[in-house]
Design a protein around this motif. Structure first.
Motif, PDB file in Angstrom:
ATOM      1  N   LYS A  61      25.529   0.098   0.622  1.00 60.09           N
ATOM      2  CA  LYS A  61      26.122   1.810   0.442  1.00 60.09           C
ATOM      3  C   LYS A  61      27.604   1.631   0.675  1.00 60.09           C
ATOM      4  CE  LYS A  61      22.998   5.053  -0.367  1.00 60.09           C
ATOM      5  NZ  LYS A  61      22.460   4.705  -1.701  1.00 60.09           N
ATOM      6  N   THR A  62      28.556   2.291  -0.225  1.00 58.99           N
ATOM      7  CA  THR A  62      29.437   2.535  -0.161  1.00 58.99           C
ATOM      8  C   THR A  62      30.064   4.082   0.158  1.00 58.99           C
ATOM      9  OG1 THR A  62      30.098   0.669  -1.243  1.00 58.99           O
ATOM     10  CG2 THR A  62      31.766   2.352  -1.229  1.00 58.99           C
ATOM     11  N   ARG A  82      46.508   5.783 -10.733  1.00 58.68           N
ATOM     12  CA  ARG A  82      45.687   4.623 -11.620  1.00 58.68           C
ATOM     13  C   ARG A  82      44.584   4.255 -10.495  1.00 58.68           C
ATOM     14  NH1 ARG A  82      50.546   2.868 -13.520  1.00 58.68           N
ATOM     15  NH2 ARG A  82      50.462   0.997 -12.199  1.00 58.68           N
ATOM     16  N   VAL A  83      44.794   3.917  -9.247  1.00 61.22           N
ATOM     17  CA  VAL A  83      44.067   3.420  -8.275  1.00 61.22           C
ATOM     18  C   VAL A  83      42.892   4.555  -8.017  1.00 61.22           C
ATOM     19  CG1 VAL A  83      43.485   2.672  -5.925  1.00 61.22           C
ATOM     20  CG2 VAL A  83      45.837   2.257  -7.089  1.00 61.22           C
ATOM     21  N   GLU A  84      43.550   5.668  -7.968  1.00 61.39           N
ATOM     22  CA  GLU A  84      42.307   6.763  -7.858  1.00 61.39           C
ATOM     23  C   GLU A  84      41.376   6.846  -8.998  1.00 61.39           C
ATOM     24  OE1 GLU A  84      44.431  10.774  -7.782  1.00 61.39           O
ATOM     25  OE2 GLU A  84      42.426  11.590  -6.606  1.00 61.39           O
ATOM     26  N   GLU A  85      41.924   6.581 -10.279  1.00 58.39           N
ATOM     27  CA  GLU A  85      41.101   6.799 -11.411  1.00 58.39           C
ATOM     28  C   GLU A  85      39.944   5.524 -11.453  1.00 58.39           C
ATOM     29  OE1 GLU A  85      38.869   7.257 -14.449  1.00 58.39           O
ATOM     30  OE2 GLU A  85      40.086   8.730 -13.580  1.00 58.39           O
ATOM     31  N   GLY A  86      40.346   4.531 -10.845  1.00 54.33           N
ATOM     32  CA  GLY A  86      39.722   3.331 -10.678  1.00 54.33           C
ATOM     33  C   GLY A  86      38.426   3.561  -9.561  1.00 54.33           C
ATOM     34  N   PHE A  87      38.816   4.212  -8.682  1.00 53.16           N
ATOM     35  CA  PHE A  87      37.754   4.352  -7.620  1.00 53.16           C
ATOM     36  C   PHE A  87      36.762   5.536  -8.357  1.00 53.16           C
ATOM     37  CE2 PHE A  87      40.525   3.394  -4.071  1.00 53.16           C
ATOM     38  CZ  PHE A  87      39.433   2.295  -3.397  1.00 53.16           C
ATOM     39  N   GLU A  88      37.186   6.483  -8.981  1.00 50.14           N
ATOM     40  CA  GLU A  88      36.617   7.384  -9.623  1.00 50.14           C
ATOM     41  C   GLU A  88      35.500   6.897 -10.789  1.00 50.14           C
ATOM     42  OE1 GLU A  88      35.933  10.671  -8.899  1.00 50.14           O
ATOM     43  OE2 GLU A  88      37.490  10.785  -7.469  1.00 50.14           O
ATOM     44  N   GLU A  89      36.166   6.079 -11.608  1.00 48.21           N
ATOM     45  CA  GLU A  89      35.439   4.966 -12.400  1.00 48.21           C
ATOM     46  C   GLU A  89      34.237   4.304 -11.755  1.00 48.21           C
ATOM     47  OE1 GLU A  89      35.259   5.225 -15.704  1.00 48.21           O
ATOM     48  OE2 GLU A  89      34.093   3.586 -15.913  1.00 48.21           O
ATOM     49  N   ALA A 115      32.849   5.138  -9.068  1.00 48.01           N
ATOM     50  CA  ALA A 115      31.664   6.057  -8.691  1.00 48.01           C
ATOM     51  C   ALA A 115      31.049   6.554  -9.527  1.00 48.01           C
ATOM     52  CB  ALA A 115      32.315   7.050  -7.740  1.00 48.01           C
ATOM     53  N   ARG A 116      31.502   6.674 -11.095  1.00 49.92           N
ATOM     54  CA  ARG A 116      30.842   6.885 -12.246  1.00 49.92           C
ATOM     55  C   ARG A 116      29.665   5.896 -12.482  1.00 49.92           C
ATOM     56  NH1 ARG A 116      35.314   9.663 -13.820  1.00 49.92           N
ATOM     57  NH2 ARG A 116      36.225   7.944 -14.679  1.00 49.92           N
ATOM     58  N   GLN A 117      30.245   4.730 -12.325  1.00 45.64           N
ATOM     59  CA  GLN A 117      29.606   3.403 -12.727  1.00 45.64           C
ATOM     60  C   GLN A 117      28.251   3.285 -11.863  1.00 45.64           C
ATOM     61  OE1 GLN A 117      31.760  -0.114 -13.385  1.00 45.64           O
ATOM     62  NE2 GLN A 117      33.014   0.793 -15.108  1.00 45.64           N
ATOM     63  N   ASP A 150      35.398  -3.013  -3.601  1.00 41.94           N
ATOM     64  CA  ASP A 150      36.102  -2.149  -4.590  1.00 41.94           C
ATOM     65  C   ASP A 150      37.455  -1.777  -4.269  1.00 41.94           C
ATOM     66  OD1 ASP A 150      33.485  -1.090  -5.621  1.00 41.94           O
ATOM     67  OD2 ASP A 150      32.859  -0.782  -3.511  1.00 41.94           O
ATOM     68  N   SER A 151      38.039  -1.873  -3.289  1.00 42.24           N
ATOM     69  CA  SER A 151      39.433  -1.768  -3.339  1.00 42.24           C
ATOM     70  C   SER A 151      40.432  -2.598  -4.168  1.00 42.24           C
ATOM     71  CB  SER A 151      39.901  -1.987  -1.567  1.00 42.24           C
ATOM     72  OG  SER A 151      39.912  -0.878  -0.682  1.00 42.24           O
TER      73      SER A 151
END
Ligand SMILES: Nc1ncnc2c1ncn2[C@@H]1O[C@H](COP(=O)(O)OP(=O)(O)O)[C@@H](O)[C@H]1O
Ligand SMILES: Cc1cn([C@H]2C[C@H](O)[C@@H](COP(=O)(O)OP(=O)(O)O)O2)c(=O)[nH]c1=O
Length: 264
Positions: free
Chosen positions: A181-182, A216-223, A225-227, A149-150
């Motif tokens: 689990k992450t 952008r990285v933060e938005e990536g993690f959030e995305e 987590a949504r997926q 995920d990183s």
């Protein structure tokens, strides 16, 4: 952390299924991993023979720099002392991956974003296949600070290489080593910056790229987590390390219980 030479691991270099797909499956917990598709494999994968240890579970801790991952892992090590859980981190975790880490985090090393993505994937291939997978197969549980995920967040979103491209180039690196689990440490940027300043940390080459990149990285993690809400558990990283460790241990016990039920 146990370390072994690269030569002994060459046998892992091919033959495992690619993971060029969302992380939803196959999971390692409880059962032998199922290839993503294929002929006649479904029925044989259900239960290992009783003398084979149930596969270990694979947990990852993710989040932006200074969100508190290392501190949390320290608390988890205390909580899980004596359980045989193995702790590791990326980039690194094997001698070769540690050498790649030195290159990729060197603030002086200018490199193309794709080069960077492949270096993280190369380090991951060595670590996942040579260190994590054998432990899981022996029945050990593994906790890894940062993992695929990183790369999806930093290289896919932060560097703008795209989620699917970065998934694709990591597919053979991770094979079937997919987290059960992450735990994603969510922390607002002001608090992260405060922690960073307080720490007076030497900045590595990722951290020097600045606030836009980190957004952008933060938005990536959030995305992500949504997926994948089932796999990715979002933790409020402003809580104490002890509270977060307690929550994680609870989730781990639940999965272990399910795994053990399936194995008997
Ligand atoms: N839960 C927490 N509450 C308050 N401060 C924290 C917490 N976790 C970490 N810190 C502080 O934040 C800084 C960064 O923590 P660290 O664990 O090194 O983050 P990371 O490994 O994610 O980069 C350190 O100074 C640490 O003491
Ligand atoms: C594993 C991984 C890390 N990284 C970055 C994130 C971090 O900035 C850096 C690792 O630094 P490290 O000091 O290990 O982590 P942290 O600052 O979170 O304690 O590498 C990637 O860009 N892609 C990846 O695949």
């Amino acid at each position: 952390m146990a370390r072994r030479g690269a030569v002994a691991r060459r046998g892992h270099a091919r033959g495992e299924p690619p993971a060029a797909r969302p992380l939803r499956g196959p999971r390692l917990g409880g059962r032998a991993p199922r290839p993503p598709s294929g002929r006649g494999v479904g029925r044989t994968a259900a239960r290992p023979p009783r003398d084979v240890p149930a596969r270990g579970l694979f947990f990852t801790i993710e989040g932006l720099d200074f969100s508190g991952k290392t501190t949390l892992v320290r608390a988890l090590k205390d909580s899980l002392a004596g359980t045989g859980t193995h702790f590791t981190r990326e980039p690194g975790g094997t001698p070769v991956a540690e050498r790649i880490r030195d290159i990729v985090l060197d603030p002086e090393a200018e490199m193309d974003a794709w080069t960077e993505a492949y270096l993280y994937a190369a380090a991951r291939a060595d670590h996942a296949r040579g260190e994590v997978l054998p432990r899981l197969e022996r029945g050990e549980d593994v906790v890894c600070e940062r993992y695929l995920d990183s790369s999806l967040a930093y290289q896919g979103f932060g560097r703008g290489l795209g989620l699917e491209a970065v998934r694709g180039l990591n597919a053979y690196a991770v094979g079937a080593v997919i987290p059960d689990k992450t735990f994603y440490l969510r922390l607002r940027s002001g608090e992260r910056e405060r922690r960073a300043r307080e720490l007076g940390a030497a900045l590595d080459r990722i951290e020097v790229v600045g606030a836009d990149f980190m957004r952008r990285v933060e938005e990536g993690f959030e995305e992500l987590a949504r997926q994948e809400p089932e796999r990715i558990v979002v933790l409020d990283a402003s809580r104490s390390p002890g509270e977060m460790a307690e929550k994680i241990v609870g989730e781990m016990r639940q999965l272990q219980y399910t795994r053990d039920q399936e194995a008997t």
